[in-house]
Scaffold this active site. Structure first.
Site, PDB file in Angstrom:
ATOM      1  N   VAL A  14       0.900  -1.113   0.058  1.00 25.73           N
ATOM      2  CA  VAL A  14      -0.151  -0.038  -0.064  1.00 25.73           C
ATOM      3  C   VAL A  14       0.814   1.425   0.131  1.00 25.73           C
ATOM      4  CG1 VAL A  14      -1.550   1.352   1.209  1.00 25.73           C
ATOM      5  CG2 VAL A  14      -2.018  -1.043   1.241  1.00 25.73           C
ATOM      6  N   ASP A  35      10.880   2.724   5.886  1.00 28.09           N
ATOM      7  CA  ASP A  35      10.495   1.382   6.344  1.00 28.09           C
ATOM      8  C   ASP A  35      11.891   0.943   7.139  1.00 28.09           C
ATOM      9  OD1 ASP A  35       8.582  -0.900   4.921  1.00 28.09           O
ATOM     10  OD2 ASP A  35      10.024  -1.691   6.417  1.00 28.09           O
ATOM     11  N   GLU A 162      -7.188   2.711   2.516  1.00 25.87           N
ATOM     12  CA  GLU A 162      -6.989   2.605   1.002  1.00 25.87           C
ATOM     13  C   GLU A 162      -7.867   1.502   0.627  1.00 25.87           C
ATOM     14  OE1 GLU A 162      -5.126   4.548  -1.025  1.00 25.87           O
ATOM     15  OE2 GLU A 162      -6.253   3.158  -2.483  1.00 25.87           O
ATOM     16  N   LEU A 164      -7.288   0.423  -2.899  1.00 25.77           N
ATOM     17  CA  LEU A 164      -6.831  -0.273  -3.941  1.00 25.77           C
ATOM     18  C   LEU A 164      -6.895  -1.825  -3.981  1.00 25.77           C
ATOM     19  CD1 LEU A 164      -3.778  -1.594  -3.400  1.00 25.77           C
ATOM     20  CD2 LEU A 164      -3.131   0.685  -3.138  1.00 25.77           C
ATOM     21  N   LYS A 221     -14.065   0.723   5.967  1.00 29.62           N
ATOM     22  CA  LYS A 221     -13.180  -0.093   5.182  1.00 29.62           C
ATOM     23  C   LYS A 221     -13.384  -1.502   5.705  1.00 29.62           C
ATOM     24  CE  LYS A 221      -9.464  -1.486   3.262  1.00 29.62           C
ATOM     25  NZ  LYS A 221      -9.460  -1.639   1.814  1.00 29.62           N
ATOM     26  N   GLY A 274      -7.971 -15.238  -1.447  1.00 29.81           N
ATOM     27  CA  GLY A 274      -7.008 -14.947  -0.980  1.00 29.81           C
ATOM     28  C   GLY A 274      -6.539 -13.673  -0.573  1.00 29.81           C
ATOM     29  N   CYS A 277      -6.077  -9.130   2.698  1.00 28.37           N
ATOM     30  CA  CYS A 277      -7.100  -8.209   3.397  1.00 28.37           C
ATOM     31  C   CYS A 277      -8.536  -9.047   3.947  1.00 28.37           C
ATOM     32  CB  CYS A 277      -7.213  -7.199   2.750  1.00 28.37           C
ATOM     33  SG  CYS A 277      -6.041  -6.239   2.382  1.00 28.37           S
ATOM     34  N   PHE A 278      -8.908  -9.800   2.960  1.00 26.73           N
ATOM     35  CA  PHE A 278     -10.262 -10.247   3.252  1.00 26.73           C
ATOM     36  C   PHE A 278     -10.316 -10.881   4.444  1.00 26.73           C
ATOM     37  CE2 PHE A 278     -12.194 -10.242  -1.360  1.00 26.73           C
ATOM     38  CZ  PHE A 278     -12.193  -8.724  -1.359  1.00 26.73           C
TER      39      PHE A 278
HETATM   40  P1  NAD Z   1       3.272  -4.574   3.882  1.00 29.53           P
HETATM   41  O1  NAD Z   1       3.535  -5.927   4.903  1.00 29.53           O
HETATM   42  O2  NAD Z   1       3.389  -5.160   2.397  1.00 29.53           O
HETATM   43  O3  NAD Z   1       3.970  -3.571   4.218  1.00 29.53           O
HETATM   44  C1  NAD Z   1       3.840  -2.944   5.552  1.00 29.53           C
HETATM   45  C2  NAD Z   1       5.420  -2.489   5.699  1.00 29.53           C
HETATM   46  O4  NAD Z   1       5.763  -1.669   7.037  1.00 29.53           O
HETATM   47  C3  NAD Z   1       6.507  -3.397   5.840  1.00 29.53           C
HETATM   48  O5  NAD Z   1       7.425  -3.294   4.859  1.00 29.53           O
HETATM   49  C4  NAD Z   1       7.106  -3.409   7.161  1.00 29.53           C
HETATM   50  O6  NAD Z   1       8.502  -3.533   7.273  1.00 29.53           O
HETATM   51  C5  NAD Z   1       6.807  -1.699   7.352  1.00 29.53           C
HETATM   52  N1  NAD Z   1       6.850  -1.691   8.916  1.00 29.53           N
HETATM   53  C6  NAD Z   1       6.321  -2.083  10.066  1.00 29.53           C
HETATM   54  N2  NAD Z   1       6.534  -1.697  11.109  1.00 29.53           N
HETATM   55  C7  NAD Z   1       7.210  -0.557  10.881  1.00 29.53           C
HETATM   56  C8  NAD Z   1       7.653   0.743  11.869  1.00 29.53           C
HETATM   57  N3  NAD Z   1       7.552   0.436  12.957  1.00 29.53           N
HETATM   58  N4  NAD Z   1       8.438   1.566  11.192  1.00 29.53           N
HETATM   59  C9  NAD Z   1       8.798   1.366   9.733  1.00 29.53           C
HETATM   60  N5  NAD Z   1       8.170   0.471   8.946  1.00 29.53           N
HETATM   61  C10 NAD Z   1       7.545  -0.567   9.553  1.00 29.53           C
HETATM   62  O7  NAD Z   1       1.628  -4.464   4.246  1.00 29.53           O
HETATM   63  P2  NAD Z   1       0.620  -3.832   3.195  1.00 29.53           P
HETATM   64  O8  NAD Z   1      -0.105  -5.018   2.322  1.00 29.53           O
HETATM   65  O9  NAD Z   1       1.020  -2.643   2.580  1.00 29.53           O
HETATM   66  O10 NAD Z   1      -0.585  -3.331   3.983  1.00 29.53           O
HETATM   67  C11 NAD Z   1      -0.526  -2.170   5.014  1.00 29.53           C
HETATM   68  C12 NAD Z   1      -1.702  -1.910   5.516  1.00 29.53           C
HETATM   69  O11 NAD Z   1      -2.621  -1.534   4.550  1.00 29.53           O
HETATM   70  C13 NAD Z   1      -2.272  -3.081   6.435  1.00 29.53           C
HETATM   71  O12 NAD Z   1      -3.131  -2.437   7.474  1.00 29.53           O
HETATM   72  C14 NAD Z   1      -3.612  -3.441   5.115  1.00 29.53           C
HETATM   73  O13 NAD Z   1      -4.704  -4.008   5.949  1.00 29.53           O
HETATM   74  C15 NAD Z   1      -3.764  -2.311   4.544  1.00 29.53           C
HETATM   75  N6  NAD Z   1      -4.440  -2.403   3.156  1.00 29.53           N
HETATM   76  C16 NAD Z   1      -3.729  -3.220   2.486  1.00 29.53           C
HETATM   77  C17 NAD Z   1      -4.121  -3.701   1.073  1.00 29.53           C
HETATM   78  C18 NAD Z   1      -3.458  -4.441   0.144  1.00 29.53           C
HETATM   79  O14 NAD Z   1      -4.014  -4.591  -0.989  1.00 29.53           O
HETATM   80  N7  NAD Z   1      -2.189  -4.795   0.555  1.00 29.53           N
HETATM   81  C19 NAD Z   1      -5.137  -2.652   0.521  1.00 29.53           C
HETATM   82  C20 NAD Z   1      -5.901  -1.955   1.609  1.00 29.53           C
HETATM   83  C21 NAD Z   1      -5.476  -1.864   2.651  1.00 29.53           C
HETATM   84  C1  UDX Z   2      -9.227  -6.155  -1.646  1.00 27.27           C
HETATM   85  C2  UDX Z   2     -10.264  -5.282  -2.020  1.00 27.27           C
HETATM   86  O1  UDX Z   2     -10.902  -5.214  -3.368  1.00 27.27           O
HETATM   87  C3  UDX Z   2      -9.867  -3.771  -1.945  1.00 27.27           C
HETATM   88  O2  UDX Z   2     -10.758  -2.763  -2.133  1.00 27.27           O
HETATM   89  C4  UDX Z   2      -8.952  -3.640  -0.722  1.00 27.27           C
HETATM   90  O3  UDX Z   2      -8.225  -2.372  -0.595  1.00 27.27           O
HETATM   91  C5  UDX Z   2      -7.791  -4.889  -0.183  1.00 27.27           C
HETATM   92  O4  UDX Z   2      -8.693  -6.042  -0.623  1.00 27.27           O
HETATM   93  P1  UDX Z   2      -7.368  -7.631  -3.169  1.00 27.27           P
HETATM   94  O5  UDX Z   2      -7.383  -8.417  -2.057  1.00 27.27           O
HETATM   95  O6  UDX Z   2      -5.894  -6.870  -3.508  1.00 27.27           O
HETATM   96  O7  UDX Z   2      -8.359  -6.228  -2.715  1.00 27.27           O
HETATM   97  O8  UDX Z   2      -7.887  -8.101  -4.584  1.00 27.27           O
HETATM   98  P2  UDX Z   2      -9.313  -8.397  -4.829  1.00 27.27           P
HETATM   99  O9  UDX Z   2      -9.345  -8.228  -6.122  1.00 27.27           O
HETATM  100  O10 UDX Z   2     -10.419  -7.853  -3.967  1.00 27.27           O
HETATM  101  O11 UDX Z   2      -9.316 -10.246  -4.552  1.00 27.27           O
HETATM  102  C6  UDX Z   2      -9.343 -10.799  -3.428  1.00 27.27           C
HETATM  103  C7  UDX Z   2      -9.443 -12.264  -3.605  1.00 27.27           C
HETATM  104  O12 UDX Z   2     -10.959 -12.571  -4.131  1.00 27.27           O
HETATM  105  C8  UDX Z   2      -8.416 -12.855  -4.783  1.00 27.27           C
HETATM  106  O13 UDX Z   2      -8.083 -14.075  -4.465  1.00 27.27           O
HETATM  107  C9  UDX Z   2      -9.473 -13.038  -6.030  1.00 27.27           C
HETATM  108  O14 UDX Z   2      -8.975 -14.113  -6.792  1.00 27.27           O
HETATM  109  C10 UDX Z   2     -10.737 -13.439  -5.362  1.00 27.27           C
HETATM  110  N1  UDX Z   2     -11.985 -13.123  -6.199  1.00 27.27           N
HETATM  111  C11 UDX Z   2     -12.367 -11.902  -6.418  1.00 27.27           C
HETATM  112  C12 UDX Z   2     -12.715 -14.103  -6.565  1.00 27.27           C
HETATM  113  O15 UDX Z   2     -12.482 -15.287  -6.369  1.00 27.27           O
HETATM  114  N2  UDX Z   2     -13.819 -13.967  -7.221  1.00 27.27           N
HETATM  115  C13 UDX Z   2     -14.233 -12.772  -7.841  1.00 27.27           C
HETATM  116  O16 UDX Z   2     -15.168 -12.503  -8.451  1.00 27.27           O
HETATM  117  C14 UDX Z   2     -13.405 -11.636  -7.283  1.00 27.27           C
END
Ligand code: NAD
Ligand code: UDX
Length: 467
Positions: A14, A35, A162, A164, A221, A274, A277-278
């Protein structure tokens, strides 16, 4: 207040993409992403921009356009906090693996560490933005830590979750359905909201920037992810009924999706959802509901996870049953390991659990994924702690060529819907497999009729009675 310096703590899936887009769109703002993970920061700074640690279509170009100009990646956390007027907290908030709430609640230790670090380092007023997904009312804890530093600095806490999705992160960030900003209803709170809205306003239309109170923002969220995951579990539940009745889940999804009240998106039956997040966010919501004694609310949402676990498990069980009730020492090729296409992220990928079940049955898994390394596959399996690293190494072997992965296999399982799998020479794969040659399409990706014409025993999710 005009923002000219931003710091983002957390350079992950993110923090990295989000800040890259802000930097590209706001050349007057200096954006520093920090980071603790030195390797990750080094990868973001790699001279070859294709080596950045997050794979997302279009991301390398966005990073290249701003890196070194107004986008910086660094391990100097204190310095970046000190300089910034606005600090995003974008660290991981995984499910707790210990203590009370183990396996359900969000682990907020990284958030608290950030809050304490910001409190310690800050010498002037700052806006602190929760970008991580957090349980409702977390801002209260963050505020309490920040307000008790005793150094007179004023903090405004905003929630800016977020939305995305991985694989489409750049597109989602450039043209979001909405940007949500939660803040206090005080004049200072409103000023902070406006300052952040002005940053997004440089490329997001005003009417898409939605402001609420902090608690609504935090809870929205979790709710959005719960609703999306629920749709996947709903269609997956129906896929099993389709297999028993001769209905086709793709046809059912199309028929219901044409109802404008239901809509066509997120109705793709699969081997199970998978991603990081979910599951985490629903478990977190279940935990919060339980902590308020709302057991029916908690049970309702937990069922989404129960259904998803069932879908993964029954996919593996069907492979075993179809292969004459034994997969011991048989080669099963996995096409795909990432949790969805166009990402190198494997967190909570269905592939991990299906592989684990099949390895329990002593199958040999041959994996091909265009973006996932063999080290990552092994580390995912090791994390489950089902067997020793050596045993995983023996049973799960990665290939950099899909034809080699499928060579001599008894079955091919499609775990990720990578576009390139539709372009493979399936005749060539068939010719080199054991016969009968089975294909288990966990993503309903391939043309079943064509696969049958080649000679495959082809099964997809949710269509036709099983043999
Ligand atoms: P990530 O594990 O990819 O990244 C998190 C980073 O934070 C790591 O690189 C870690 O080293 C760093 N970190 C942790 N503690 C720290 C500290 N004290 N100082 C500096 N760096 C530190 O995680 P992500 O997928 O980017 O998710 C981050 C957040 O956003 C989560 O709360 C997640 O639920 C949320 N989120 C994720 C997604 C997604 O698609 N991955 C989408 C929406 C929201
Ligand atoms: C999700 C949310 O969509 C996003 O808004 C939030 O910020 C983070 O969590 P992400 O997990 O990155 O995003 O991907 P997403 O496209 O939502 O898919 C999640 C999982 O569901 C994947 O494993 C995908 O393959 C599966 N999926 C999605 C299905 O099996 N069927 C579908 O119709 C849609």
């Amino acid at each position: 207040m005009k923002i000219t310096k931003i710091c983002c703590i957390g350079a992950g899936y993110v923090g990295g993409p989000t800040m890259a887009v802000i930097a590209q769109k706001c050349p007057d703002i200096k954006v520093t992403v920090v980071d603790l993970n030195e390797k990750r920061i080094a990868a973001w700074n790699d001279a070859n921009v294709e080596n950045i640690p997050v794979y997302e279509p279009g991301l390398a170009d966005v990073v290249a356009s701003a890196r070194g100009r107004n986008l910086f990646f660094s391990t100097e956390v204190d310095k970046a906090i000190d300089e910034a007027q606005l600090i995003f907290i974008s660290v991981n908030t995984p499910t707790k693996t210990y203590g009370s709430g183990k396996g359900m609640a969000a682990d907020l230790k990284y958030i608290e560490l950030c809050a304490r670090q910001i409190a310690r380092v800050s010498k002037d007023d700052k806006i602190v933005v929760e970008k991580s997904t957090l349980p409702v009312r977390t801002a209260e804890a963050v505020k309490s830590i920040l307000d008790n530093t005793g150094n007179g600095v004023q903090f405004q806490i905003l929630s800016n979750p977020e939305f995305l999705a991985e694989g489409t992160a750049v597109q989602d960030l450039l043209a979001p359905d909405r940007v949500l900003i939660g803040g206090d209803n005080t004049p200072e709170g409103q000023k902070a909201i406006q300052a952040l809205a002005d940053v997004y306003g440089q490329w997001v239309p005003k009417e898409r920037i939605l402001t609420t109170n902090v608690w609504s923002s935090e809870l929205s969220k979790l709710t959005a992810n719960a609703f999306l995951a629920q749709r996947v579990s709903s269609i997956n539940a129906l896929s099993e009924l389709c297999e028993k009745t001769g209905a086709d889940v793709n046809e059912v999804a199309k028929a219901i999706g044409m109802d404008s009240r239901i809509g066509p998106k997120f109705l793709k039956a699969s081997v199970g959802f998978g991603g990081s997040c979910f599951q985490k966010d629903i478990l977190n919501m279940v935990y919060i509901a339980k902590s308020f004694g709302l057991n029916e609310v908690a049970d309702y949402w937990e069922q989404v996870i129960i259904m998803n676990d069932h879908q993964k498990r029954r996919f593996a069980r069907n492979i075993v049953q179809t292969l004459y009730n034994t997969v011991a020492d048989k080669k099963i090729a996995f096409l795909g390991w990432a949790f969805k296409k166009d990402t190198n992220d494997t967190r909570e990928s269905a592939a991990i659990y299906v592989a684990d079940d099949l390895i329990n049955e002593q199958a040999n898994i041959a994996i091909y994924d265009p973006k996932v390394s063999s080290q990552q596959v092994l580390s995912d399996l090791d994390y489950l702690d089902s067997r020793t690293h050596e045993a995983n190494e023996k049973r799960a072997v990665s290939y950099d060529d899909p034809y080699k992965a499928c060579h001599n296999a008894h079955a091919v399982a499609i775990l990720t819907e990578w576009d390139e799998f539709t372009q493979l020479d399936w005749q060539r794969i068939y010719d080199n497999m054991q016969k009968p040659a089975f294909v288990f399409d966990g993503r309903n990706l391939l043309d079943g009729k064509r696969m049958a014409e080649i000679g495959f025993k082809y099964q997809s999710i949710g269509s036709g009675p099983r043999c």
